[in-house]
Structures are given as C-alpha cells and as structure tokens.
Design an enzyme around this catalytic site. Structure first.
Site, mmCIF file in Angstrom:
data_model
loop_
_atom_site.group_PDB
_atom_site.id
_atom_site.type_symbol
_atom_site.label_atom_id
_atom_site.label_comp_id
_atom_site.label_asym_id
_atom_site.label_seq_id
_atom_site.Cartn_x
_atom_site.Cartn_y
_atom_site.Cartn_z
ATOM 1 N N ASN A 314 6.459 34.409 -16.174
ATOM 2 C CA ASN A 314 5.249 34.073 -16.916
ATOM 3 C C ASN A 314 4.057 33.835 -15.999
ATOM 4 O O ASN A 314 3.002 33.365 -16.444
ATOM 5 C CB ASN A 314 5.488 32.839 -17.791
ATOM 6 C CG ASN A 314 6.483 33.112 -18.906
ATOM 7 O OD1 ASN A 314 6.481 34.184 -19.492
ATOM 8 N ND2 ASN A 314 7.348 32.146 -19.181
ATOM 9 N N HIS A 316 3.509 31.620 -13.710
ATOM 10 C CA HIS A 316 3.167 30.268 -13.260
ATOM 11 C C HIS A 316 4.332 29.719 -12.443
ATOM 12 O O HIS A 316 5.436 30.256 -12.471
ATOM 13 C CB HIS A 316 2.771 29.346 -14.425
ATOM 14 C CG HIS A 316 3.867 29.076 -15.412
ATOM 15 N ND1 HIS A 316 3.720 29.232 -16.762
ATOM 16 C CD2 HIS A 316 5.138 28.655 -15.249
ATOM 17 C CE1 HIS A 316 4.833 28.920 -17.383
ATOM 18 N NE2 HIS A 316 5.710 28.563 -16.491
ATOM 19 N N CYS A 351 0.204 25.417 -12.697
ATOM 20 C CA CYS A 351 -0.568 25.931 -11.575
ATOM 21 C C CYS A 351 -0.078 27.331 -11.247
ATOM 22 O O CYS A 351 1.068 27.686 -11.521
ATOM 23 C CB CYS A 351 -0.481 25.016 -10.352
ATOM 24 S SG CYS A 351 1.171 24.810 -9.683
#
Length: 411
Positions: A314, A316, A351
């Site tokens: 994904n 991240h 993040c």
C-alpha cells in the site's frame, strides 16, 4: 586370383607384384591408366565399374598404389558370425530408463512423505496454516530461524510481530476474502479501501529461541461501529505454554484520499460472518499515553528514514517497522539487561518513503544511571515526523533478564 584379375583390368600392376618370391618394395610406384579406354559398343564412352576406387591423393597430388596391395571390388565384407553373445539385446538403455524412473519416484516420495516421525513434532510442519474451531479461528505454525533471534539468543519483538501480521493476512486468504490488495476483501478493493491499525497491545510472557516451533491462533471480532478487533494467542508448539497475547483495533482508510472511512454495508456483509463473539484476549490498558517533546524525553534519535524494503504494497511503512524505530531511542543499557514484557502502541499517522522521523524515549520507574540493575522499567515513547507531527505514541514495560534470587537466612 579373381580379385587380382578384376583389379588388373582397371589398374594394371607391375609384374613384380605377381611374383610371390619377389621382395617387398616399399617405394610407391606409378599407376598406369592406359587401360582405361572406351570399350566396344559403348558409343565412345568409357565404362567404369561401380566399385572401382579412385587413386589416392597425398597433399592434393595423385599417387600410385603399392604393388603389393590387392583391391577387392567384387566381394563384400562378410558379417561377423552370429553367436549367443551378439544376439542379446542392448540392456544398457533399459537399465538407464529403469534407474531414471526409480530416482524420480524416490524424489517424489521424499517430497510427499512429510508426516511427523517424532512425538515432539507437531502438525502443519510447513506452516501453511488452517482454519480450526468451527471455521472462526486461524492457526499457523512458525519455526524460529537463526536470523530471527537477537544478541540474547531469543526471538526479537519484531519477529513476534511479524508472525502476528503474517497470520492475519493468511487468515483472510484462507477464508477466501483476500482481494487484490494487502488484506483487503473484494468489496474493499472496489471502493479503494484498506485496513489500518490504530491500536496494538502486546504482552510477552516468554520469548522463543532458535529452533523452537510456535503455534499462533488469530480471530476477529467487532469493535465499535466502524472498527474490527483482531486477537492473537501464541503458544509453544511442543508444550502448549502461552508465550504471547496480543490484541489490536483496525479501521478502514481510503488509499487514494488517505482518509478514514466508514465500513460499507457490502464489506460488512463479507466480514461479519467471521466475527467471534468473545472478549479481548487482553484487558484494555486504559492508561493515557504521554506526549513527549524535547524537554520531557531522556533520549532522542533523529534522522530515521524508511528504506524501500520498509514499505508494504500500500506504499506506506510496514507497521512492524515502527516498533524498531521506537526502540532506536531506548537506552542500550536497558536493552542489554532488560527484556520487553508488554507494549501498547497508538498509531496516529502513516509515513511514506520520503519521511524523516525522530524517536523519543522517556524512562520512568527507576534511576537512569542504574538501568542495568533495575528490576522493573517503564518507558514512554514517541515517533514523530521532522515537522513535529505525531506518528506513533507508545508505552513499554521491561523486566530483568536475570531474576534476582532471594536467600533465606533465617536460622
């Protein structure tokens, strides 16, 4: 003599070769081709017998035949006499084929013959996992590898967390709910939804070591209106002793907008049949997690950046990676003498690969200068972006690796 007469009609030989008493001449003599003329009734053409041989050449030049050489043109080479030995078939090909078949069969048998042969081995040695307990619990086994243990010869907390994550994904896959995403169901894929963890609580009673086999059970339950709880129970594969208990809360996020989303009814219809009506495997730790800053933190580690391998599908950072970053600011003396026995994390922000982070840790419950001899240690943690935005808040509890011995000196 028949052979000699036939040869002479094409290659006239010197008279000395016909004398059996003549000495052998090793010199090469010239061959007379005068006899190669047209025969009568040939229309001026020269007839050559099919088995006639051309004169040999050496270095491209024609040479004569030795006078003592006889060339047979009218007789064919006789085959070897038939005996019992040369009438037998060639068994080497048959033996090679039989050997190949047996080797292939032995290889297949070794691949299939994986059944346990020792009483201390458990089922599912390949760790593929299976559904148990009325189809609501997923169970998978893991063998602790040498690269999964730390300096204290025990599995690291990251290893334990990776096992939890792996079983969660395999549970979704085995149940037939895995869509084209990282744990997303088919209906979630249609609406660009993914799961994100918001809270994780872990209690470790004992860490396995190299060569141990652990058995991990996981199941899901309802959490509020728009959440899902996932629990884990980790046991020793041989003794059944409980090693780790963990509980987590997950919500949905739109992976394009990067915003939290409600659970659509189509998705709810997919996952609710797998919900277990049970209490969390761990009682919720309701204590508030402290927000640290540069003044309240005892240790700060800056400049932490994700690597490409830290990202999941994904795009991240993987949840387990956050734990490693949190412990980057933990004091080394505590890591050497203490073992992590519980952890509570609150995930506040994701993040990406371009993020730069800081890890902050505050130690409480003991004197920082005596971490090596402290019996119980509690730490507060914060992982934040460089601009101050919070990523993860956490609390960890530690106990001594070497328990103190109490001596009874009463007479």
């Amino acid at each position: 003599m028949v052979a000699t007469s036939a040869t002479s009609s094409f290659f006239p030989l010197p008279s000395s070769s016909l004398d059996p008493n003549a000495k052998t001449n090793n010199k090469v003599t010239s061959t007379n081709f005068a006899g190669l003329g047209p025969t009568p009734n040939s229309g001026g053409r020269m007839k050559v017998k099919p088995n006639a041989q051309a004169p040999p050449k050496i270095n491209g030049k024609k040479v004569g035949l030795p006078g003592s050489v006889e060339i047979e043109t009218s007789q064919q080479q006789q085959p070897a006499p038939r005996t019992f030995i040369n009438q037998l078939p060639d068994w080497s090909m048959l033996l090679a084929a039989i050997t190949t078949v047996f080797l292939a069969a032995e290889k297949q048998w070794m691949m299939l013959d994986w059944k346990p042969r020792r009483s201390d081995m458990i089922m599912d040695p390949f760790g593929l996992g299976r559904i148990v307990q009325d189809g609501l619990v997923f169970r998978q086994n893991f063998s602790i590898r040498s690269y999964e243990i730390g300096a204290d010869r025990s599995a690291s907390i990251e290893t334990v967390m990776n096992h939890l994550q792996e079983t969660a994904l395999n549970h979704v896959k085995t149940a037939g709910l895995l869509g084209d995403g990282f744990g997303s169901t088919p209906e979630m894929v249609k609406t660009n939804l993914i799961w994100v963890v918001t809270r994780m609580q872990v209690v470790v009673d004992k860490y396995p070591t190299w060569g141990d086999v652990v058995e991990v059970d996981t199941w899901v339950s309802k959490s509020g209106k728009n959440g899902m709880r996932r629990d884990w129970l980790v046991r020793d594969g041989n003794t059944g002793q409980i090693l780790t208990r963990a509980s987590s809360v997950w919500v949905m996020m739109n992976k394009l907008m990067r915003r939290l989303s409600k659970i659509p009814e189509e998705v709810r219809g997919e996952i609710e049949p797998y919900f277990v009506d049970s209490d969390p495997v761990l009682a919720e730790d309701s204590r508030k997690l402290t927000k640290l800053d540069d003044k309240t933190a005892d240790y700060v580690r800056s400049g932490l950046t994700p690597r490409w391998s830290d990202l999941d599908v994904n795009q991240h950072v993987n949840n387990v990676k956050y734990i490693g970053w949190i412990l980057e600011s933990a004091p080394v003396g505590m890591m050497e003498s203490q073992k992590l026995k519980s952890m509570t994390l609150e995930y506040r922000r994701e993040c990406g690969r371009d993020s730069v982070l800081q890890s902050l840790t505050a130690v409480s419950g003991c004197d920082i200068g005596n971490l090596g001899t402290a019996g119980e240690v509690e730490c507060q943690h914060l992982l934040r972006l460089q601009d101050g935005a919070e990523v993860v808040r956490g609390r960890t509890e530690w106990s001594s690796k070497t328990p103190t011995t109490t001596w009874d000196i009463t007479p």
